[in-house]
Design a protein around this motif. Structure first.
Motif, PDB file in Angstrom:
ATOM      1  N   GLN A 378      46.409  29.242  34.565  1.00 52.24           N
ATOM      2  CA  GLN A 378      46.690  28.071  35.618  1.00 52.24           C
ATOM      3  C   GLN A 378      47.282  28.758  36.838  1.00 52.24           C
ATOM      4  OE1 GLN A 378      50.150  25.651  34.158  1.00 52.24           O
ATOM      5  NE2 GLN A 378      50.041  24.363  35.800  1.00 52.24           N
ATOM      6  N   GLU A 382      45.518  27.838  40.354  1.00 55.01           N
ATOM      7  CA  GLU A 382      46.360  27.397  41.539  1.00 55.01           C
ATOM      8  C   GLU A 382      45.995  28.278  42.832  1.00 55.01           C
ATOM      9  OE1 GLU A 382      50.354  27.389  40.491  1.00 55.01           O
ATOM     10  OE2 GLU A 382      50.150  25.490  39.285  1.00 55.01           O
ATOM     11  N   ARG A 383      45.909  29.701  42.511  1.00 57.88           N
ATOM     12  CA  ARG A 383      45.399  30.552  43.616  1.00 57.88           C
ATOM     13  C   ARG A 383      44.173  30.374  44.141  1.00 57.88           C
ATOM     14  NH1 ARG A 383      48.378  34.115  40.115  1.00 57.88           N
ATOM     15  NH2 ARG A 383      46.283  35.177  39.518  1.00 57.88           N
ATOM     16  N   MET A 385      42.572  27.585  43.909  1.00 53.01           N
ATOM     17  CA  MET A 385      42.540  26.485  44.646  1.00 53.01           C
ATOM     18  C   MET A 385      43.229  26.369  46.139  1.00 53.01           C
ATOM     19  SD  MET A 385      44.093  22.700  43.867  1.00 53.01           S
ATOM     20  CE  MET A 385      45.856  23.415  43.712  1.00 53.01           C
ATOM     21  N   LEU A 386      44.196  27.167  46.117  1.00 49.41           N
ATOM     22  CA  LEU A 386      44.768  27.545  47.434  1.00 49.41           C
ATOM     23  C   LEU A 386      43.757  28.270  48.413  1.00 49.41           C
ATOM     24  CD1 LEU A 386      48.539  28.736  46.519  1.00 49.41           C
ATOM     25  CD2 LEU A 386      47.528  26.346  47.758  1.00 49.41           C
TER      26      LEU A 386
END
Length: 565
Positions: A378, A382-383, A385-386
């Motif tokens: 997860q 997130e990384r 996605m960023l």
């Protein structure tokens, strides 16, 4: 100073923690710390070369390739030798008469020596060896060939340069670095590495140290070696002579050809970092360690030939770790004291109040808790996605930038087209104006030419008229000088039928020729003046019309003879 050390420690481990968290793959914390420390050490050494003595702290440790390159360069730097080599190369005087032979021997060495096989296909290695050894042979000023020892000693220096060299580094740059380091090393190497006799006190002293170390560490192996070599009365001298036969070839090249390249460079690291300490000499210790590591093979030998074969064939199997263990176990304390000037602490603190506490931040900071695989996935998602959002922003900014650039380009093109149209209109207007001027000029020239032709025709007609008048005047003047024939009425019948000759008499005066001599002279003078005026008018007309006098094809003026009463 203590505060600086603490801040440096904290910042270092904070950076390492960030790298561990941001990386997708698991990393070794110790390796990251050592990597940052190595980079910091190299930066300090590049800025302050005088601190190279601090590298003695790496004793008995193999140096990383880039740090090894910097360390060897600092200890073997010689600006004078490098400039002399470059000056000789510039005037093409850096080659020996045996340059071709040296190149062939270098190629043969790299092809046949088992520990140099990784350099056999290197396109730079053989040529670099040729350049340096040819120049070194020229410096020696001897006609004899260089000993094989010189070829062997240059190979480790070449290996270190090639390991840290950029792919774009040229052969000339490599040769300049090797020339500087090789000449310096040949001047600094221990006496035993030279091919000298055992009568040399330095050689005898090193052999004595190696003999004493071997007797202390392994007496049984010393007895075996003593039994293999010679029959001499004194046991101690017999062992020293045996070690000379065994170790002289290996020590003369500092184990080049007897160890693999990684192990060899580790040994050379220990030699290089102590070049500034006259009391430090690690060759006896490493020679003894070399024999101790080959103990099992030497025990089976029955002759000196078998011993030499065992050293050649089994030596390349020794690793860095094995040498480190033997040195740490038997020789570390003695060599460390020699290297650091007999100080028990490698970095003595003269002021106790300035003692630096050891780094303990790694142990004081709690280790980040382990996370479950799904948590890591997860976090990675997130990384990612960023990162994608960041990339999208960058792409959008790039698109906007391209749109702005295209708009600016269109505006510039519009301005250029407008300027081009204005220039084209100005050019066409100027062309029309010049054509009109040319037409007017042609018309003016035509009218001038027509007037000139009309004037020339009038002048030619005037000339013709004047010439005809002149001819008529000339004919009249000539006829007026002839006396008229007597009339029939004036003749007598006898004269008419029988004319009598009479003497020649002047013709009677006429009105045309003047009644008397004075009138005749006056008439002749007036006629000449008139003719002169006429001729002058004709000449002026010819010059005005044609620019020069012309020769008329009229008949010459008849000669006239004016009669006198």
């Amino acid at each position: 100073m203590s505060q600086v050390s603490t801040c440096l420690e904290e910042q270092l481990y904070i950076q390492v923690a960030h790298e561990l968290q941001d990386g997708d793959r698991l990393k070794n914390k110790s390796a990251l710390v050592l990597g940052h420390i190595k980079n910091g050490v190299m930066n300090l050494l590049e800025e302050r070369p005088a601190m190279k003595g601090k590298l003695q702290a790496f004793f008995n440790q193999p140096l990383p390739a880039d740090l090894r390159r910097l360390t060897w360069m600092l200890y073997l730097s010689n600006t004078k030798a490098r400039m002399e080599y470059l000056s000789q190369v510039a005037v093409n005087k850096a080659k020996s008469p045996k340059d071709r032979e040296i190149f062939l021997r270098s190629q043969a060495l790299l092809s046949t020596e088992p520990t140099f096989q990784h350099l056999k296909n290197n396109k730079v290695a053989a040529r670099a060896l040729r350049n340096i050894l040819s120049y070194y042979h020229k410096l020696q000023g001897t006609a004899t060939n260089l000993p094989d020892t010189n070829y062997f000693l240059l190979v480790p220096l070449l290996q270190v340069v090639l390991d840290a060299a950029a792919p774009s580094l040229s052969l000339d740059s490599i040769s300049a670095v090797l020339a500087e380091e090789f000449i310096t090393f040949m001047n600094l190497r221990p006496q035993l590495m030279r091919l000298s006799s055992t009568k040399d006190p330095a050689s005898a002293n090193i052999l004595e140290e190696a003999t004493s170390m071997l007797e202390q560490k392994d007496r049984d192996l010393a007895d075996i070696i003593r039994g293999i070599y010679g029959q001499i009365e004194e046991p101690q001298e017999r062992l020293q002579r045996a070690l000379q036969h065994m170790l002289q070839p290996a020590i003369s090249t500092i184990f080049v050809g007897y160890l693999t390249m990684d192990t060899l460079l580790y040994v050379w690291d220990q030699v290089i970092i102590g070049l500034d300490q006259p009391s430090y000499n690690c060759l006896p210790a490493f020679s003894t360690a070399f024999i101790l590591l080959l103990r099992d093979y030497l025990k089976t030998c029955q002759s000196p030939g078998q011993v030499e074969a065992a050293l050649r064939t089994q030596g390349p199997n020794l690793s860095v770790q094995e040498f480190q263990d033997v040195i740490r176990k038997h020789f570390f304390r003695a060599l460390s004291s020699q290297l650091h000037g007999d100080d028990s602490d490698p970095f003595p603190v003269h002021d106790p109040t300035q003692a630096l506490p050891p780094w303990s931040y790694l142990y004081r900071v709690p280790v980040p808790p382990r996370t479950r695989p799904q948590d890591r996935r997860q976090a990675r998602a997130e990384r990612e996605m960023l990162q994608r959002q960041h990339m999208e922003r960058l792409n959008q900014e790039e698109r906007l930038q391209r749109v702005r650039e295209e708009e600016q380009k269109r505006q510039q093109e519009g301005k250029l087209l407008q300027l081009l149209e204005e220039t084209k209109g100005n050019f066409e207007a100027q062309s029309v104006y010049l054509e009109e001027q040319l037409s007017q000029e042609k018309q003016l020239r035509y009218e001038i030419q027509r007037k000139a032709e009309a004037q020339i025709s009038g002048l030619q007609a005037e000339i013709k008229r004047l010439m005809e008048k002149r001819l008529s005047i000339d004919a009249y003047s000539e006829g007026s000088l002839i006396a008229p024939a007597p009339s029939l009425e004036s003749l007598t019948p006898s004269q008419t039928l029988h004319p009598q000759p009479s003497p020649v008499q002047p013709p009677p005066p006429t009105v045309a020729n003047g009644g008397n001599a004075a009138e005749q002279d006056s008439l002749n003078a007036a006629t000449k003046e008139h003719l002169q005026n006429y001729n002058q008018v004709c000449k002026n007309a010819e010059i005005e019309v044609f620019g020069h006098q012309i020769n008329t094809e009229s008949s010459p003026e008849p000669k006239r003879q004016l009669g006198k009463n």
